[in-house]
Write an enzyme that holds these catalytic residues in place. Structure first.
Site, PDB file in Angstrom:
ATOM      1  N   GLY A  89     -56.385  29.976  20.019  1.00  0.00           N
ATOM      2  CA  GLY A  89     -55.001  29.976  20.488  1.00  0.00           C
ATOM      3  C   GLY A  89     -54.885  30.919  21.657  1.00  0.00           C
ATOM      4  N   SER A 121     -62.926  29.968  19.941  1.00  0.00           N
ATOM      5  CA  SER A 121     -62.045  30.194  21.088  1.00  0.00           C
ATOM      6  C   SER A 121     -61.570  31.648  21.106  1.00  0.00           C
ATOM      7  CB  SER A 121     -60.888  29.191  21.037  1.00  0.00           C
ATOM      8  OG  SER A 121     -60.141  29.204  22.226  1.00  0.00           O
ATOM      9  N   ALA A 122     -60.275  31.903  20.915  1.00  0.00           N
ATOM     10  CA  ALA A 122     -59.776  33.283  20.920  1.00  0.00           C
ATOM     11  C   ALA A 122     -60.463  34.128  19.858  1.00  0.00           C
ATOM     12  CB  ALA A 122     -58.263  33.290  20.688  1.00  0.00           C
ATOM     13  N   HIS A 158     -65.072  28.087  26.052  1.00  0.00           N
ATOM     14  CA  HIS A 158     -64.617  26.918  26.825  1.00  0.00           C
ATOM     15  C   HIS A 158     -65.192  26.938  28.248  1.00  0.00           C
ATOM     16  CE1 HIS A 158     -61.560  25.968  23.755  1.00  0.00           C
ATOM     17  NE2 HIS A 158     -61.193  27.235  23.811  1.00  0.00           N
ATOM     18  N   GLU A 193     -67.979  24.066  25.241  1.00  0.00           N
ATOM     19  CA  GLU A 193     -67.426  23.452  24.037  1.00  0.00           C
ATOM     20  C   GLU A 193     -68.514  22.674  23.298  1.00  0.00           C
ATOM     21  OE1 GLU A 193     -63.955  21.234  24.996  1.00  0.00           O
ATOM     22  OE2 GLU A 193     -62.766  23.034  25.423  1.00  0.00           O
TER      23      GLU A 193
END
Length: 233
Positions: A89, A121-122, A158, A193
């Site tokens: 997020g 991700s985060a 990413h 990814e």
């Protein structure tokens, strides 16, 4: 000897696949016989933390997922966790919440003692020294940019070389190069990814089928899939 076991995934999805579908083949073997985990949904901004936790539970029915926000004492939840999972997020909101609730040292201590940590991700971004190489907008101001520092370098999830035709903004590589100019002694590892970093005790490996990129001062090098990166520790 370090007991850290950390799985840092670049993303929650690959292409049009279902949520976490591509990563279950990494997540479940990593957790081994662990049957429950605390999920930290603080990076979620447009989705409620309840809904975010439900989404992860649906994607990982093999594990009993409990959202940390449902506990009166989040520190105690971390202390009792069999495993810690941190979703993606907005990285700034994630770090803000962790710092605001005094959870940074708590998580670090648990991971240092061998509690498995999974992030995407985060949730991967915060495993580096700081969040200065995130792709996210600073929608909220954390106490500092300093993160969990489970690794002695920066991560860029990413990561992509793609530049849309006619787009005149900086590429991802150019943005990372800016960081390297101001921080020439700190490497940055870009993970695409579908790939990730696996820290298992004192061994660090780029996992997945795609290559990665490492930026170090003024140099940039490709990292072959499944390369060992222990020298960065």
């Amino acid at each position: 000897m370090s007991k850290k076991r950390v799985l840092m995934l670049s993303s929650s999805k690959v292409g049009n696949e279902k949520y976490l579908a591509n990563h279950k083949i990494m997540i479940l073997p990593f957790l081994d016989k662990i049957q429950s985990a605390i999920f930290i949904p603080y990076a979620g901004v447009t989705m409620s933390w309840d809904n975010y936790t439900d989404k992860v539970q649906e994607a990982l029915p093999e594990i009993n997922i409990s959202g940390i926000h449902s506990f009166n004492d989040p520190s105690e939840a971390i202390q009792n966790a069999q495993a810690i999972i941190v979703g993606g997020g907005n990285t700034f909101n994630l770090l803000y919440q962790l710092q605001n609730k005094g959870l940074i040292d708590c998580i670090k201590n648990r991971v240092d003692s061998g509690t498995p940590y999974i992030g995407w991700s985060a949730g991967s971004n915060i495993c580096g020294l700081s969040i200065k190489t995130t792709n996210d907008m600073p929608i909220i101001q954390p106490e500092s940019f300093s993160a969990l520092a489970l690794l002695p370098f920066q991560i860029n999830p990413h990561y992509s070389d793609y530049q849309p035709p006619g787009h005149n903004g900086e590429t991802r590589a150019q943005r990372i190069e800016e960081f390297c100019v101001l921080n020439p002694t700190i490497p940055v590892v870009g993970i695409r990814e579908g790939s990730g970093l696996l820290l298992d005790n004192q061994k660090l490996t780029l996992i997945g089928d795609l290559d990665g990129v490492i930026f170090n001062a003024k140099e940039q090098h490709s990292i072959a899939a499944n390369s060992e990166l222990t020298h960065l520790l």
